[in-house]
Design a protein around this motif. Structure first.
Motif, PDB file in Angstrom:
ATOM      1  N   PHE A 134       0.842  -1.189   0.000  1.00  0.00           N
ATOM      2  CA  PHE A 134       0.000   0.000   0.000  1.00  0.00           C
ATOM      3  C   PHE A 134       0.879   1.242   0.000  1.00  0.00           C
ATOM      4  O   PHE A 134       2.001   1.202   0.497  1.00  0.00           O
ATOM      5  CB  PHE A 134      -0.944   0.004   1.220  1.00  0.00           C
ATOM      6  N   PRO A 135       0.381   2.348  -0.581  1.00  0.00           N
ATOM      7  CA  PRO A 135       1.171   3.581  -0.563  1.00  0.00           C
ATOM      8  C   PRO A 135       1.188   4.184   0.842  1.00  0.00           C
ATOM      9  O   PRO A 135       0.166   4.229   1.522  1.00  0.00           O
ATOM     10  CB  PRO A 135       0.440   4.493  -1.555  1.00  0.00           C
ATOM     11  N   GLU A 136       2.353   4.596   1.274  1.00  0.00           N
ATOM     12  CA  GLU A 136       2.493   5.238   2.583  1.00  0.00           C
ATOM     13  C   GLU A 136       2.041   6.695   2.488  1.00  0.00           C
ATOM     14  O   GLU A 136       2.109   7.309   1.412  1.00  0.00           O
ATOM     15  CB  GLU A 136       3.953   5.187   3.043  1.00  0.00           C
ATOM     16  N   THR A 137       1.581   7.243   3.585  1.00  0.00           N
ATOM     17  CA  THR A 137       1.186   8.657   3.650  1.00  0.00           C
ATOM     18  C   THR A 137       1.807   9.277   4.895  1.00  0.00           C
ATOM     19  O   THR A 137       2.258   8.572   5.799  1.00  0.00           O
ATOM     20  CB  THR A 137      -0.349   8.825   3.722  1.00  0.00           C
ATOM     21  N   CYS A 138       1.812  10.596   4.930  1.00  0.00           N
ATOM     22  CA  CYS A 138       2.350  11.279   6.107  1.00  0.00           C
ATOM     23  C   CYS A 138       1.242  11.740   7.042  1.00  0.00           C
ATOM     24  O   CYS A 138       1.507  12.278   8.101  1.00  0.00           O
ATOM     25  CB  CYS A 138       3.212  12.460   5.681  1.00  0.00           C
ATOM     26  N   GLY A 139       0.015  11.545   6.644  1.00  0.00           N
ATOM     27  CA  GLY A 139      -1.098  11.977   7.478  1.00  0.00           C
ATOM     28  C   GLY A 139      -1.677  13.316   7.082  1.00  0.00           C
ATOM     29  O   GLY A 139      -2.768  13.687   7.506  1.00  0.00           O
ATOM     30  N   PRO A 141      -3.597  15.430   4.623  1.00  0.00           N
ATOM     31  CA  PRO A 141      -4.460  15.162   3.476  1.00  0.00           C
ATOM     32  C   PRO A 141      -4.117  16.005   2.242  1.00  0.00           C
ATOM     33  O   PRO A 141      -4.480  15.644   1.123  1.00  0.00           O
ATOM     34  CB  PRO A 141      -5.865  15.480   3.984  1.00  0.00           C
ATOM     35  N   ASN A 142      -3.382  17.099   2.408  1.00  0.00           N
ATOM     36  CA  ASN A 142      -3.023  17.949   1.277  1.00  0.00           C
ATOM     37  C   ASN A 142      -1.631  17.668   0.729  1.00  0.00           C
ATOM     38  O   ASN A 142      -1.215  18.279  -0.251  1.00  0.00           O
ATOM     39  CB  ASN A 142      -3.122  19.425   1.688  1.00  0.00           C
ATOM     40  N   CYS A 143      -0.905  16.754   1.365  1.00  0.00           N
ATOM     41  CA  CYS A 143       0.463  16.462   0.943  1.00  0.00           C
ATOM     42  C   CYS A 143       0.451  15.704  -0.380  1.00  0.00           C
ATOM     43  O   CYS A 143      -0.290  14.750  -0.568  1.00  0.00           O
ATOM     44  CB  CYS A 143       1.170  15.629   2.003  1.00  0.00           C
ATOM     45  N   MET A 144       1.291  16.145  -1.326  1.00  0.00           N
ATOM     46  CA  MET A 144       1.396  15.504  -2.632  1.00  0.00           C
ATOM     47  C   MET A 144       2.710  14.732  -2.771  1.00  0.00           C
ATOM     48  O   MET A 144       3.031  14.223  -3.829  1.00  0.00           O
ATOM     49  CB  MET A 144       1.298  16.562  -3.747  1.00  0.00           C
ATOM     50  N   GLY A 145       3.457  14.622  -1.666  1.00  0.00           N
ATOM     51  CA  GLY A 145       4.761  13.962  -1.714  1.00  0.00           C
ATOM     52  C   GLY A 145       4.638  12.442  -1.843  1.00  0.00           C
ATOM     53  O   GLY A 145       3.654  11.838  -1.431  1.00  0.00           O
ATOM     54  N   ASP A 146       5.666  11.869  -2.427  1.00  0.00           N
ATOM     55  CA  ASP A 146       5.741  10.411  -2.560  1.00  0.00           C
ATOM     56  C   ASP A 146       6.420   9.867  -1.304  1.00  0.00           C
ATOM     57  O   ASP A 146       7.583  10.165  -1.036  1.00  0.00           O
ATOM     58  CB  ASP A 146       6.546  10.052  -3.814  1.00  0.00           C
ATOM     59  N   HIS A 147       5.701   9.084  -0.537  1.00  0.00           N
ATOM     60  CA  HIS A 147       6.224   8.541   0.712  1.00  0.00           C
ATOM     61  C   HIS A 147       6.585   7.062   0.591  1.00  0.00           C
ATOM     62  O   HIS A 147       6.809   6.394   1.595  1.00  0.00           O
ATOM     63  CB  HIS A 147       5.211   8.748   1.836  1.00  0.00           C
TER      64      HIS A 147
END
Length: 195
Positions: A134-139, A141-147
């Protein structure tokens, strides 16, 4: 070796190359008596074709025997059907996981002895693993970065699900009974191997 009549009946009822499956089992039992069994027929439909397969789970005093018969995906179009078979026997104390999931209707009214309406059986002994990524997120909701990606690895050699809605309550009862006998046999095999 002659198979128990109830096992032959269940293979015949499945209706998918029963004589072939019986032959595989008879060749693989080596005169060990059958303690319990479950026959699972499955059909998969995709855009171009229908694929069927049957798996027979047979419990003996020392092992779990799996006999699998599948449509040959490489059969020439318009030719006679072909079947691919495999059989595997797993020593009971090698089964790392015997997970039984049960679904009950109206759990608030549950009474001892109520039967599940669905049973799933997951077995693993290290032959295969399933990966969920699954793709990781930073939490944010507006972040467009690749985690990057995260994931989990699950040992899952066999997983079957039997539902009263799809296969009938009798099939659910049979898999529940088989699962109970398998779990008890694995438990006792592990105890014997530790002595």
């Amino acid at each position: 070796m002659a198979l128990p009549e109830v096992l032959v009946h269940d293979l015949q009822s499945a209706g998918y190359y029963p004589q072939l499956t019986q032959g595989i089992l008879a060749d693989s039992l080596f005169d060990e008596p059958v303690l319990a069994h479950f026959v699972h027929i499955d059909t998969h439909v995709d855009i171009e074709s229908i694929h069927r397969h049957v798996t027979a789970f047979v419990l003996t005093e020392t092992r779990l025997l799996l006999a699998h018969v599948d449509d040959d995906p490489n059969a020439e179009p318009g030719s006679k059907p072909r079947a691919v078979t495999s059989s595997e026997d797993i020593e009971l104390d090698r089964l790392g996981t015997v997970m039984v999931g049960r679904t009950f209707a109206d759990p608030a009214a549950f009474q001892p002895g109520d039967k599940p309406v669905e049973v799933s059986l997951t077995l693993s002994w290290g032959a295969s693993k399933r990966i969920e990524a699954f793709p990781e997120t930073c939490g944010d909701p507006n972040c467009m970065g690749d985690h990057g990606y995260g994931g989990s690895v699950f040992a899952e050699d066999v997983m079957i699900r039997v539902s009263a809605q799809a296969e009938g309550q009798a099939a659910v009862d049979r898999i529940a009974e088989f699962s109970g006998k398998l779990r008890a046999a694995v438990f006792h095999a592990r105890l014997r191997s530790r002595r």
